[in-house]
Design an enzyme around this catalytic site. Sequence first.
Site, PDB file in Angstrom:
ATOM      1  CG  ASP A  14      27.099   5.124  -9.379  1.00  0.00           C
ATOM      2  OD1 ASP A  14      26.290   5.907  -8.873  1.00  0.00           O
ATOM      3  OD2 ASP A  14      27.144   3.915  -9.118  1.00  0.00           O
ATOM      4  CE  LYS A  17      23.059   9.585 -14.282  1.00  0.00           C
ATOM      5  NZ  LYS A  17      23.943   8.472 -13.920  1.00  0.00           N
ATOM      6  CG  ASN A  39      17.011   4.796  -7.439  1.00  0.00           C
ATOM      7  OD1 ASN A  39      16.688   5.966  -7.613  1.00  0.00           O
ATOM      8  ND2 ASN A  39      16.688   3.858  -8.301  1.00  0.00           N
ATOM      9  N   GLY A  41      22.294   9.239  -6.530  1.00  0.00           N
ATOM     10  CA  GLY A  41      23.070  10.148  -5.680  1.00  0.00           C
ATOM     11  C   GLY A  41      23.959  10.955  -6.596  1.00  0.00           C
ATOM     12  CG  HIS A  42      22.656  12.879  -9.662  1.00  0.00           C
ATOM     13  ND1 HIS A  42      21.626  13.286 -10.462  1.00  0.00           N
ATOM     14  CD2 HIS A  42      22.833  11.569  -9.947  1.00  0.00           C
ATOM     15  CE1 HIS A  42      21.188  12.264 -11.190  1.00  0.00           C
ATOM     16  NE2 HIS A  42      21.912  11.219 -10.878  1.00  0.00           N
ATOM     17  CD  GLN A 226      18.538   5.249 -11.073  1.00  0.00           C
ATOM     18  OE1 GLN A 226      17.578   5.537 -11.769  1.00  0.00           O
ATOM     19  NE2 GLN A 226      18.694   5.773  -9.883  1.00  0.00           N
TER      20      GLN A 226
HETATM   21  P1  IMP Z   1      17.061  -0.045  -7.016  1.00  0.00           P
HETATM   22  O1  IMP Z   1      17.015   1.022  -8.035  1.00  0.00           O
HETATM   23  O2  IMP Z   1      17.290   0.465  -5.616  1.00  0.00           O
HETATM   24  O3  IMP Z   1      15.875  -0.969  -7.093  1.00  0.00           O
HETATM   25  O4  IMP Z   1      18.341  -0.966  -7.323  1.00  0.00           O
HETATM   26  C1  IMP Z   1      18.419  -1.799  -8.470  1.00  0.00           C
HETATM   27  C2  IMP Z   1      19.818  -1.832  -9.018  1.00  0.00           C
HETATM   28  O5  IMP Z   1      20.149  -0.557  -9.543  1.00  0.00           O
HETATM   29  C3  IMP Z   1      20.918  -2.148  -7.996  1.00  0.00           C
HETATM   30  O6  IMP Z   1      21.945  -2.863  -8.634  1.00  0.00           O
HETATM   31  C4  IMP Z   1      21.421  -0.785  -7.592  1.00  0.00           C
HETATM   32  O7  IMP Z   1      22.747  -0.829  -7.094  1.00  0.00           O
HETATM   33  C5  IMP Z   1      21.342  -0.065  -8.930  1.00  0.00           C
HETATM   34  N1  IMP Z   1      21.195   1.382  -8.801  1.00  0.00           N
HETATM   35  C6  IMP Z   1      20.093   2.073  -8.489  1.00  0.00           C
HETATM   36  N2  IMP Z   1      20.327   3.389  -8.489  1.00  0.00           N
HETATM   37  C7  IMP Z   1      21.605   3.551  -8.842  1.00  0.00           C
HETATM   38  C8  IMP Z   1      22.433   4.704  -9.066  1.00  0.00           C
HETATM   39  O8  IMP Z   1      22.021   5.856  -8.952  1.00  0.00           O
HETATM   40  N3  IMP Z   1      23.707   4.434  -9.433  1.00  0.00           N
HETATM   41  C9  IMP Z   1      24.182   3.188  -9.622  1.00  0.00           C
HETATM   42  N4  IMP Z   1      23.447   2.089  -9.438  1.00  0.00           N
HETATM   43  C10 IMP Z   1      22.176   2.266  -9.049  1.00  0.00           C
END
Ligand code: IMP
Length: 431
Positions: A14, A17, A39, A41-42, A226
């Site tokens: 977050d 990017k 996962n 969100g840009h 991420q």
């Molecule tokens: P997962 O990727 O859904 O398995 O989540 C694992 C961890 O990564 C959790 O703490 C999520 O909140 C975090 N996470 C996954 N994708 C993002 C992202 O794009 N931004 C921020 N945190 C993320």
Amino acid sequence: MAKNVVIVGAQWGDEGKGKVVDILSEYADVIVRFQGGNNAGHTVIVEQEKFILHLIPSGILRKGKKCIIGNGVVVDPAILLEEIDMLLAKGQFQDSSNLLISEDAHLIMPYHKKLDVVRERVRGQYKIGTTGRGIGPAYEDKVARCGIRCGDLLREEVLRGKLKTNLLEKNHLLQNIYHEDCFAMHDIYEQYISYAEKIAPYITNTSIYLDEAIKAGKRILFEGAQGALLDVDHGTYPFVTSSNTVAGEAATGSGIGPTKIDKVVGVSKAYTTRVGEGPFPTELKGEEGMRLREQGGEYGATTGRPRRCGWFDAVAGIYSARINGLDGMILTKLDVLDNLDKIMICIGYRYDNNILKDFPSDSDILNKCEPVYEIMDGWKEPTSNVTKFSRLPKNAQKYIKRLEELIEVSIIIVSVGAGRKEAIMIENPFQ
Ligand code: IMP
């Protein structure tokens, strides 16, 4: 001149990017996502219109750019198609030949999403706080060598065979371990065959495409998702995502050799945020944290969850610079700090009567670390209209210079607002 530039998150994701990739894609011919899935969100704002992209590289918002979903990404076809439809409806997807999807990218299946959610439920207070999108279970299957790939969508018999074998195991797990309903083979098969028809035109060998693009002298922007502290190897394990989020993955996740990468640039907020569980030494739990959250609009672009907020952590910044091999840093959301009297920077961790300067790999230790702060005066002036570094308030310049000094990486762009134009370009990584 750098031709192939990698952009990665330097914190816990977050960092902004999406906006950075949108700005820099003006100078690139090809934009590649190389890991993660929906996962991410840009968020990108183009002419007052807000776009949230989960899978397709943010470069799609500029005309004539090739966008690639590389082999390292896990693809939920339903989300991909939704995203294509959204872009079509908004007139941002004029040429479908501008999107290519690697035949080797793994698919997120309905049982991955279910397993993600039920496992979190079972973990209870030890949950990771995943996005529930099936990311972890999809990567598990990839590594366990039973995953289903985009290319399999094009071969009905292969898809059927793999699905059958997978369901034997997944249904057993769901029914007997988690006491959940089973999935019917027929339903998933029909659903994925219908996706296949729509996605087939985009599926190809993207490694060959990229190799040819590099040979032709095209400029390529690799868009990470991420952030480094969520990397499955180098992040705050087990509170991490299930892919490698560091710059090295740009090569592995897109099928090019690491020698083809010219520059690696990190993105970091002027403060820190985190969603989900896990250690966060500079977290502000009281009113100050809430103020940062409101000021910065810190709510997840994917799940809407409120983000945890805190001060800039230079210990984590130094670590991130090391594991990514950063050539430069882009600092975002400086304007969120505009109204503060004092701004803190974490320069060390107090742990067990020692001051740690290195980011610990053990999450239990990190949880017990107390931040050691350096205090700086705020600037108390708006920065969103500023387009030159020298025009920034003196204290804002001092803050940026101090961060550079601490992390030993030059800050090359400073973002001061959500729009495309609200950015101070000190050095263009492509030039
Ligand atoms: P997962 O990727 O859904 O398995 O989540 C694992 C961890 O990564 C959790 O703490 C999520 O909140 C975090 N996470 C996954 N994708 C993002 C992202 O794009 N931004 C921020 N945190 C993320």
